[in-house]
Design a protein around this motif. Structure first.
Motif, PDB file in Angstrom:
ATOM      1  N   ARG A 203       7.985  -8.506  10.539  1.00  0.00           N
ATOM      2  CA  ARG A 203       7.352  -7.900  10.305  1.00  0.00           C
ATOM      3  C   ARG A 203       7.061  -6.993   8.581  1.00  0.00           C
ATOM      4  NH1 ARG A 203       8.098  -2.770  13.720  1.00  0.00           N
ATOM      5  NH2 ARG A 203       5.946  -2.144  12.332  1.00  0.00           N
ATOM      6  N   ASP A 204       6.214  -6.498   8.431  1.00  0.00           N
ATOM      7  CA  ASP A 204       6.781  -6.112   6.524  1.00  0.00           C
ATOM      8  C   ASP A 204       6.902  -4.791   6.435  1.00  0.00           C
ATOM      9  OD1 ASP A 204       4.351  -4.494   7.792  1.00  0.00           O
ATOM     10  OD2 ASP A 204       2.953  -5.495   6.349  1.00  0.00           O
ATOM     11  N   THR A 205       8.112  -4.354   7.605  1.00  0.00           N
ATOM     12  CA  THR A 205       8.209  -2.582   7.394  1.00  0.00           C
ATOM     13  C   THR A 205       9.886  -3.379   7.335  1.00  0.00           C
ATOM     14  OG1 THR A 205       8.432  -2.321  10.353  1.00  0.00           O
ATOM     15  CG2 THR A 205       6.537  -1.378   8.886  1.00  0.00           C
ATOM     16  N   PHE A 206      11.172  -2.001   6.989  1.00  0.00           N
ATOM     17  CA  PHE A 206      12.388  -2.780   7.213  1.00  0.00           C
ATOM     18  C   PHE A 206      12.657  -2.087   8.654  1.00  0.00           C
ATOM     19  CE2 PHE A 206      12.997   0.182   3.241  1.00  0.00           C
ATOM     20  CZ  PHE A 206      12.859  -0.934   2.777  1.00  0.00           C
ATOM     21  N   GLY A 207      12.379  -1.519   9.766  1.00  0.00           N
ATOM     22  CA  GLY A 207      12.554  -1.617  11.332  1.00  0.00           C
ATOM     23  C   GLY A 207      11.474  -2.276  11.419  1.00  0.00           C
ATOM     24  N   LYS A 208      12.368  -3.047  12.475  1.00  0.00           N
ATOM     25  CA  LYS A 208      11.491  -3.784  13.476  1.00  0.00           C
ATOM     26  C   LYS A 208      11.131  -3.827  14.635  1.00  0.00           C
ATOM     27  CE  LYS A 208      12.726  -6.448   9.776  1.00  0.00           C
ATOM     28  NZ  LYS A 208      12.908  -5.947   9.035  1.00  0.00           N
ATOM     29  N   TRP A 209      11.633  -2.734  15.376  1.00  0.00           N
ATOM     30  CA  TRP A 209      11.147  -1.968  16.875  1.00  0.00           C
ATOM     31  C   TRP A 209       9.414  -1.881  16.790  1.00  0.00           C
ATOM     32  CZ3 TRP A 209      13.196  -2.824  21.578  1.00  0.00           C
ATOM     33  CH2 TRP A 209      11.937  -2.492  22.112  1.00  0.00           C
TER      34      TRP A 209
ATOM     35  N   LEU B 191       1.184  -1.201  -0.117  1.00  0.00           N
ATOM     36  CA  LEU B 191      -0.260  -0.018  -0.018  1.00  0.00           C
ATOM     37  C   LEU B 191       1.373   1.611   0.272  1.00  0.00           C
ATOM     38  CD1 LEU B 191      -2.172  -1.089   2.936  1.00  0.00           C
ATOM     39  CD2 LEU B 191      -3.255  -1.022   0.252  1.00  0.00           C
ATOM     40  N   ASP B 192       0.675   2.576  -0.164  1.00  0.00           N
ATOM     41  CA  ASP B 192       0.890   3.818  -0.356  1.00  0.00           C
ATOM     42  C   ASP B 192       2.275   3.311  -0.946  1.00  0.00           C
ATOM     43  OD1 ASP B 192      -1.310   4.154   1.376  1.00  0.00           O
ATOM     44  OD2 ASP B 192      -0.197   3.825   3.117  1.00  0.00           O
ATOM     45  N   ALA B 193       3.464   4.287  -0.244  1.00  0.00           N
ATOM     46  CA  ALA B 193       4.977   3.857  -1.036  1.00  0.00           C
ATOM     47  C   ALA B 193       5.263   2.865  -1.630  1.00  0.00           C
ATOM     48  CB  ALA B 193       5.818   5.053   0.182  1.00  0.00           C
ATOM     49  N   TRP B 194       4.296   1.804  -0.727  1.00  0.00           N
ATOM     50  CA  TRP B 194       5.066   0.321  -1.364  1.00  0.00           C
ATOM     51  C   TRP B 194       4.591   0.321  -2.255  1.00  0.00           C
ATOM     52  CZ3 TRP B 194       8.824  -1.113   2.114  1.00  0.00           C
ATOM     53  CH2 TRP B 194       9.201  -0.787   3.011  1.00  0.00           C
ATOM     54  N   VAL B 195       4.043   0.792  -3.499  1.00  0.00           N
ATOM     55  CA  VAL B 195       3.797   0.007  -4.352  1.00  0.00           C
ATOM     56  C   VAL B 195       4.223   0.494  -5.021  1.00  0.00           C
ATOM     57  CG1 VAL B 195       1.749   0.847  -6.029  1.00  0.00           C
ATOM     58  CG2 VAL B 195       0.986  -0.115  -3.684  1.00  0.00           C
ATOM     59  N   ASP B 196       5.135   1.739  -5.240  1.00  0.00           N
ATOM     60  CA  ASP B 196       6.053   2.176  -6.268  1.00  0.00           C
ATOM     61  C   ASP B 196       7.693   2.047  -5.474  1.00  0.00           C
ATOM     62  OD1 ASP B 196       4.637   4.035  -7.852  1.00  0.00           O
ATOM     63  OD2 ASP B 196       5.104   5.818  -6.355  1.00  0.00           O
TER      64      ASP B 196
END
Length: 187
Positions: free
Chosen positions: A103-109, A63-68
């Motif tokens: 997690r589906d984010t770079f940061g895991k915190w 979604l959002d910026a992840w699409v690009d």
């Protein structure tokens, strides 16, 4: 002893997708992932029960910026249980019985990682990539008031230069974040 009894080892994204350069464009270059194998294993054993592992998984859906972002990396937009996102074999063996936070984010915190370490306020970080998931985890944890030690020789980056740049950047946040090596941590 160099390992405080209230410090946890957080192992960031030691996954096949970042280790296996024969098929993955996201792998650390020139086998540099594997230069971290011995320091990582020594640390994982030394911390005993106080080790948590993380996994990056692609967002489903993006979604959002992840699409690009994933327009450049469509081969990695696969379900979280795809084998490319498995821990490497040596990592999986050491991770048995320990919490694994995906997690589906770079940061895991975040709340899941904080809960996995029982709310501890001291962590040592190892893993990949220094200039992506390690740095974003370190900065967010430090912002949350957690003392962070980054174990440089147990981390690898997207290039040797980017690894060093990330370490230099994190060093700017001392004393919240300190850069060390496995020999110092292991005493």
């Amino acid at each position: 002893m160099a390992i405080p009894s209230d410090e946890w080892l957080v192992v960031i994204d030691r996954q096949k997708v970042f280790a296996e350069s024969d098929w993955s464009d996201w792998a650390c270059p020139d086998g540099s992932f594997h230069t971290t194998d011995a320091p990582f294993a020594a640390l994982a054993r030394a911390y005993g029960d106080r080790v948590v592992y993380t996994r990056y998984v692609a967002p489903t859906p993006a979604l959002d910026a992840w699409v690009d972002y994933f327009k450049d990396w469509p081969q990695f937009l696969v379900p979280p249980d795809d084998p490319m996102y498995d821990l490497t074999e040596d990592t999986a063996a050491l991770a048995a019985g320990h919490p694994v936070v995906s997690r589906d984010t770079f940061g895991k915190w975040g709340s899941a990682l904080s809960e996995a370490i029982g709310g501890a306020k001291k962590i040592a970080l190892v893993g990949v990539a220094t200039d992506c998931c390690v740095i974003t985890t370190a900065l967010a944890a430090a912002d949350a008031g957690v003392a962070v030690r980054v174990v440089a020789d147990a981390c690898a980056g997207s290039s040797p230069e980017n690894h060093q740049r990330a370490l230099d950047t994190m060093a700017l946040f001392a004393p919240l974040i300190t850069i060390t090596d496995s020999a110092a941590v292991l005493g």
